[in-house]
Write a protein that holds these residues in place. Structure first.
Motif, PDB file in Angstrom:
ATOM      1  N   GLY A  52      -3.479   7.590  17.050  1.00  0.00           N
ATOM      2  CA  GLY A  52      -4.672   6.131  17.241  1.00  0.00           C
ATOM      3  C   GLY A  52      -4.690   5.401  15.836  1.00  0.00           C
ATOM      4  N   LEU A  53      -3.219   5.248  15.221  1.00  0.00           N
ATOM      5  CA  LEU A  53      -3.463   4.513  13.832  1.00  0.00           C
ATOM      6  C   LEU A  53      -3.738   2.962  14.073  1.00  0.00           C
ATOM      7  N   SER A  54      -4.484   2.445  15.048  1.00  0.00           N
ATOM      8  CA  SER A  54      -4.700   1.118  15.319  1.00  0.00           C
ATOM      9  C   SER A  54      -4.458  -0.049  14.105  1.00  0.00           C
ATOM     10  N   ARG A  55      -4.567   0.196  12.970  1.00  0.00           N
ATOM     11  CA  ARG A  55      -4.667  -0.850  11.792  1.00  0.00           C
ATOM     12  C   ARG A  55      -3.051  -0.863  11.380  1.00  0.00           C
ATOM     13  N   LEU A  56      -2.305  -0.300  11.918  1.00  0.00           N
ATOM     14  CA  LEU A  56      -0.777  -0.243  11.578  1.00  0.00           C
ATOM     15  C   LEU A  56      -0.214  -1.254  12.544  1.00  0.00           C
ATOM     16  N   ALA A  57      -0.794  -1.832  13.397  1.00  0.00           N
ATOM     17  CA  ALA A  57      -0.233  -2.570  14.451  1.00  0.00           C
ATOM     18  C   ALA A  57       0.600  -3.913  13.980  1.00  0.00           C
ATOM     19  N   ASP A  58       0.149  -4.307  12.788  1.00  0.00           N
ATOM     20  CA  ASP A  58       0.638  -5.422  12.363  1.00  0.00           C
ATOM     21  C   ASP A  58       1.475  -5.204  10.897  1.00  0.00           C
ATOM     22  N   LYS A  59       1.594  -4.110  10.825  1.00  0.00           N
ATOM     23  CA  LYS A  59       2.544  -3.375   9.515  1.00  0.00           C
ATOM     24  C   LYS A  59       3.669  -2.954   9.560  1.00  0.00           C
ATOM     25  N   ARG A  60       4.574  -3.348   8.794  1.00  0.00           N
ATOM     26  CA  ARG A  60       5.981  -2.925   8.726  1.00  0.00           C
ATOM     27  C   ARG A  60       5.854  -1.544   7.459  1.00  0.00           C
ATOM     28  N   VAL A  61       5.845  -0.496   8.121  1.00  0.00           N
ATOM     29  CA  VAL A  61       5.647   1.069   7.398  1.00  0.00           C
ATOM     30  C   VAL A  61       7.074   1.497   7.196  1.00  0.00           C
ATOM     31  N   ALA A  62       6.989   2.254   5.841  1.00  0.00           N
ATOM     32  CA  ALA A  62       8.225   3.023   5.462  1.00  0.00           C
ATOM     33  C   ALA A  62       7.701   4.542   5.369  1.00  0.00           C
ATOM     34  N   VAL A  63       8.342   5.532   5.893  1.00  0.00           N
ATOM     35  CA  VAL A  63       8.129   6.527   5.613  1.00  0.00           C
ATOM     36  C   VAL A  63       9.320   7.343   5.048  1.00  0.00           C
ATOM     37  N   HIS A  75       0.738  -1.299  -0.054  1.00  0.00           N
ATOM     38  CA  HIS A  75       0.045  -0.103  -0.089  1.00  0.00           C
ATOM     39  C   HIS A  75       1.099   1.151   0.068  1.00  0.00           C
ATOM     40  N   THR A  76       0.561   2.180  -0.830  1.00  0.00           N
ATOM     41  CA  THR A  76       1.334   3.541  -0.718  1.00  0.00           C
ATOM     42  C   THR A  76       0.353   4.777  -0.755  1.00  0.00           C
ATOM     43  N   PHE A  77       0.530   5.876  -0.588  1.00  0.00           N
ATOM     44  CA  PHE A  77       0.016   7.026  -0.291  1.00  0.00           C
ATOM     45  C   PHE A  77       0.913   8.149  -0.195  1.00  0.00           C
ATOM     46  N   HIS A  78       0.572   9.627  -0.456  1.00  0.00           N
ATOM     47  CA  HIS A  78       1.153  10.516  -0.313  1.00  0.00           C
ATOM     48  C   HIS A  78       0.602  11.128   1.019  1.00  0.00           C
ATOM     49  N   SER A  79       1.424  11.778   1.908  1.00  0.00           N
ATOM     50  CA  SER A  79       1.039  12.466   3.196  1.00  0.00           C
ATOM     51  C   SER A  79      -0.088  13.535   3.026  1.00  0.00           C
ATOM     52  N   SER A  80       0.080  14.012   1.820  1.00  0.00           N
ATOM     53  CA  SER A  80      -1.212  15.086   1.798  1.00  0.00           C
ATOM     54  C   SER A  80      -2.578  14.355   1.296  1.00  0.00           C
ATOM     55  N   ARG A  81      -2.526  13.117   1.287  1.00  0.00           N
ATOM     56  CA  ARG A  81      -3.931  12.487   0.939  1.00  0.00           C
ATOM     57  C   ARG A  81      -3.785  11.267   1.897  1.00  0.00           C
ATOM     58  N   TRP A  82      -3.992  11.779   3.116  1.00  0.00           N
ATOM     59  CA  TRP A  82      -3.784  10.301   4.090  1.00  0.00           C
ATOM     60  C   TRP A  82      -4.814   9.558   3.955  1.00  0.00           C
ATOM     61  N   ASP A  83      -4.678   8.011   3.917  1.00  0.00           N
ATOM     62  CA  ASP A  83      -5.431   7.145   3.763  1.00  0.00           C
ATOM     63  C   ASP A  83      -5.841   6.571   5.276  1.00  0.00           C
ATOM     64  N   TYR A  84      -6.636   7.221   6.045  1.00  0.00           N
ATOM     65  CA  TYR A  84      -6.934   6.523   7.315  1.00  0.00           C
ATOM     66  C   TYR A  84      -7.960   5.320   7.291  1.00  0.00           C
ATOM     67  N   VAL A 124       4.304   2.154   2.232  1.00  0.00           N
ATOM     68  CA  VAL A 124       5.092   3.233   1.974  1.00  0.00           C
ATOM     69  C   VAL A 124       4.318   4.487   2.177  1.00  0.00           C
ATOM     70  N   ILE A 125       4.652   5.396   2.738  1.00  0.00           N
ATOM     71  CA  ILE A 125       4.043   6.764   2.779  1.00  0.00           C
ATOM     72  C   ILE A 125       4.968   7.915   2.452  1.00  0.00           C
ATOM     73  N   PHE A 126       4.703   8.608   1.540  1.00  0.00           N
ATOM     74  CA  PHE A 126       5.651   9.507   0.808  1.00  0.00           C
ATOM     75  C   PHE A 126       5.242  10.918   1.438  1.00  0.00           C
ATOM     76  N   ALA A 127       6.271  11.218   2.303  1.00  0.00           N
ATOM     77  CA  ALA A 127       6.214  12.656   2.889  1.00  0.00           C
ATOM     78  C   ALA A 127       7.024  13.512   2.196  1.00  0.00           C
ATOM     79  N   THR A 128       7.043  13.619   0.962  1.00  0.00           N
ATOM     80  CA  THR A 128       8.038  14.174  -0.064  1.00  0.00           C
ATOM     81  C   THR A 128       7.681  15.747  -0.386  1.00  0.00           C
ATOM     82  N   GLY A 129       6.688  16.025   0.084  1.00  0.00           N
ATOM     83  CA  GLY A 129       6.436  17.645  -0.187  1.00  0.00           C
ATOM     84  C   GLY A 129       5.858  17.847  -1.551  1.00  0.00           C
ATOM     85  N   PHE A 130       5.810  19.015  -1.962  1.00  0.00           N
ATOM     86  CA  PHE A 130       5.255  19.477  -3.142  1.00  0.00           C
ATOM     87  C   PHE A 130       6.049  20.273  -4.063  1.00  0.00           C
TER      88      PHE A 130
END
Length: 619
Positions: free
Chosen positions: A241-252, A222-231, A442-448
């Motif tokens: 309270g990002l509880s659904r990430l409890a079993d996830k390996r996440v890259a920022v 799963h991927t998304f940009h920080s300006s379109r956060w996928d709650y 992967v969450i892209f907090a890579t700006g604009f």
């Protein structure tokens, strides 16, 4: 935890003695690690094949019929710039005001950015505009994003701007209609309507960007940009309270201002978090706190204007009897002069001033680097988090939680500097060199993309009198009067920092711009001007003034680590704004409105600028 290749970190200067020669060598070596000779960091636009990254996740698409009517004023962009302009036009007696935005509601950057932890980094009492007009006091010194977004909605409601608003709509062309003497506006929703006045306020940091990573399209997680956060994927909300990430390996990916705010929340809730960093940010104390009700009750009418002006004056280097705002910005005023416009101390020579500022810069950065050692337990991680560059090479950051996050056992810092960023992505992993990190998200907090409005990029073509396009008119360089309007393009105004003023509190800049545009349009209506268009003489004179007073920041920026301030190390941003600073610029505008308004008012009978001197407008 940290994973990175060994590298030279250089000396740590103490407060008593700073070896500037050695520090410069260290800064240069660190810069070169991140921008090897002959290579530049590339980014991918969230358009075309990657257009889904920019889709609106917050408001369902609504169908509507195309419009073919006429309005007096159209404002393209419903962020604070557009809202302020609409409000001031309403105050000036313009009742027919239409706002238009690609988003599903007002708010601009605060509509799009809803990631966990988001707050403003300018004191909310000076950042959030029209507080007294709307009758609101922020709950926090640095307001959370949702509070700011709701304030934007309150402004729109207070001024009746929802009565004629077009959302989920992108302007596709502006064409001057010589017969009607107004603008024909076309949109991606099939609209073809006319507007007497058009104001573009599409922002300077609006289009999200992605790093140009080979294989980015092959990743199956799963991927998304920080300006379109996928709650829907992460769970929780902007408070965490990002509880659904409890079993996830996440890259920022990204450690700028956005990363500083969201990484603590992801690190708190994810099974494991990998933070991919090319360049560490400066991380100073935030010190957020609730608004003191006794202080709020003591304020007298006009308090916000006074506080905003005082903050602007302090940051511009002007003399004030008392600084009403004491924060990280007001503590580093002289250091900000390297990038931002404003007054300088003329009592010493430029060489003495530069040496003094560089020593002050070194001590400030030493304090910030020392804070990393004080907070981060693992020495290797702490070393990788230290920013080795001059203070204003990147936008300064503030957080009381970011550095602490790297003390968590489930958080790994991946320093990508020696590889110029992430090497590539596979179906399941992110690679830096030969080291592979398997991740689920992967969450892209890579700006604009910086300063790329539709007008400048050409995605909003503008055709003025005689069929000339605006980009053709600017073919040899941007030419405006005060940054707002251009000869040959009647009744068209732009909100931006180009050939205008700038400050870290850009909403104050936008408020001054909105008041100026409203005053010009109001005076044109009062005088019965045929349309509003600057003379070539006035326009050329202003371009010469901007060039003659421009600060040369090229040498400073050439030594900086790559970032959006210096075009990833390829160019300087100097010379685009009015270097004497916003206080001086706003004084210039007031004088012009009082005495030289004739340079833009076209006489209804002669098609020439009116010659009457002294328009008598001082608002």
């Amino acid at each position: 935890m940290s994973t990175s290749l060994p590298h030279e970190t250089g000396p740590t200067p103490d407060e008593a003695s700073v070896d500037l020669d050695q520090l410069r060598r260290t800064y240069r070596a660190q810069r070169d690690r991140r921008a090897p000779s002959g290579s530049t960091r590339t980014y991918t636009s969230t358009a075309g094949a990657f257009g889904y990254y920019a889709k609106d996740p917050y408001t369902p698409h609504r169908e509507r019929r195309p419009l073919s009517d006429t309005v007096e004023a159209l404002i393209i962009g419903a962020g604070f710039g557009g809202l302020l302009t609409a409000a001031r036009l309403k105050d000036a007696g313009v009742d027919s005001v239409r706002i238009m935005d690609e988003a599903g509601d007002v708010g601009g950057t605060w509509y799009w950015n809803r990631y966990p932890g988001i707050h403003c980094d300018i004191e909310s009492y000076v950042y959030m505009p029209l507080l007294e007009e709307v009758g609101y006091m922020p709950k926090w010194r640095y307001a959370p994003g949702e509070e700011i977004r709701q304030h934007a909605i309150a402004i729109a409601e207070h001024y009746g701007l929802y009565n004629d608003a077009l959302f989920q709509t992108r302007a596709t062309a502006l064409e001057w209609d010589a017969e009607r003497e107004n603008w024909l506006v076309t949109t991606d929703r099939g609209d073809r309507f006319h507007a007497t006045y058009v104001v573009t306020s599409s922002g300077t940091l609006t289009q999200p960007k992605l790093p140009g990573i080979p294989g980015i399209e092959t990743f199956r997680g799963h991927t998304f940009h920080s300006s379109r956060w996928d709650y829907s994927y992460t769970g929780g909300d902007a408070d965490g309270g990002l509880s659904r990430l409890a079993d996830k390996r996440v890259a920022v990916v990204g450690t700028g201002a956005t990363g500083l705010q969201l990484i603590p929340h992801v690190g708190r809730d994810a099974q494991h978090l990998f933070v991919f960093q090319r360049t560490p940010s400066t991380v100073d104390v935030r010190d957020n706190r609730p608004t003191d009700p006794e202080w709020a009750a003591s304020l007298r009418p006009g308090w916000q204007r006074e506080r905003m002006e005082n903050f602007l004056e302090v940051l511009a280097g002007e003399h004030v009897e008392e600084s009403l705002v004491t924060d990280g910005w007001t503590a580093t005023v002289d250091l900000q002069r390297q990038i931002l416009s404003g007054a300088v101390d003329e009592s010493v020579s430029p060489e003495e001033r530069e040496l003094r500022d560089e020593l002050d810069d070194a001590r400030t950065m030493n304090r910030i680097r020392s804070r990393v050692d004080d907070v981060v337990a693992d020495s290797a991680t702490a070393e990788a988090l230290k920013p080795w560059y001059r203070y204003m090479c990147k936008r300064p950051g503030f957080s009381d939680e970011y550095l602490q996050t790297f003390n968590r056992p489930n958080v790994t810092l991946v320093d990508t500097a020696d590889h110029g960023g992430i090497t590539r992505m596979t179906e399941t992993s992110v690679l830096v060199g030969d080291e592979e990190f398997e991740v689920d998200c992967v969450i892209f907090a890579t700006g604009f993309e910086v300063g790329v409005s539709g007008v400048l990029s050409g995605t909003l073509p503008v055709t003025g009198r005689g069929g000339q396009t605006l980009l053709e008119a600017w073919g040899q360089g941007i030419e405006t009067l005060h940054g707002f309007s251009t000869h040959g393009f009647p009744n068209l105004f732009h909100l931006s920092a180009l050939q205008n003023a700038n400050s870290v509190n850009f909403t104050h800049i936008l408020q001054e711009q909105a008041e100026h545009i409203a005053a010009v349009i109001g005076e044109g209506r009062r005088r019965g001007a045929r349309y509003l268009e600057p003379t070539l003489e006035a326009q050329h004179a202003w371009v010469r003034e901007v060039a003659a007073t421009a600060s040369d920041t090229r040498a400073f920026q050439a030594e900086c680590t790559p970032g959006y301030y210096n075009g990833e190390g390829t160019r300087s941003i100097g010379g685009a704004t009015y270097s004497p600073g916003p206080v001086v610029f706003h004084r210039v505008l007031r004088e012009w409105r009082a005495n030289r308004m004739h340079e833009i008012l076209v006489d209804p009978s002669t098609s020439r600028p009116q010659e009457t001197v002294g328009a008598g407008v001082s608002a």
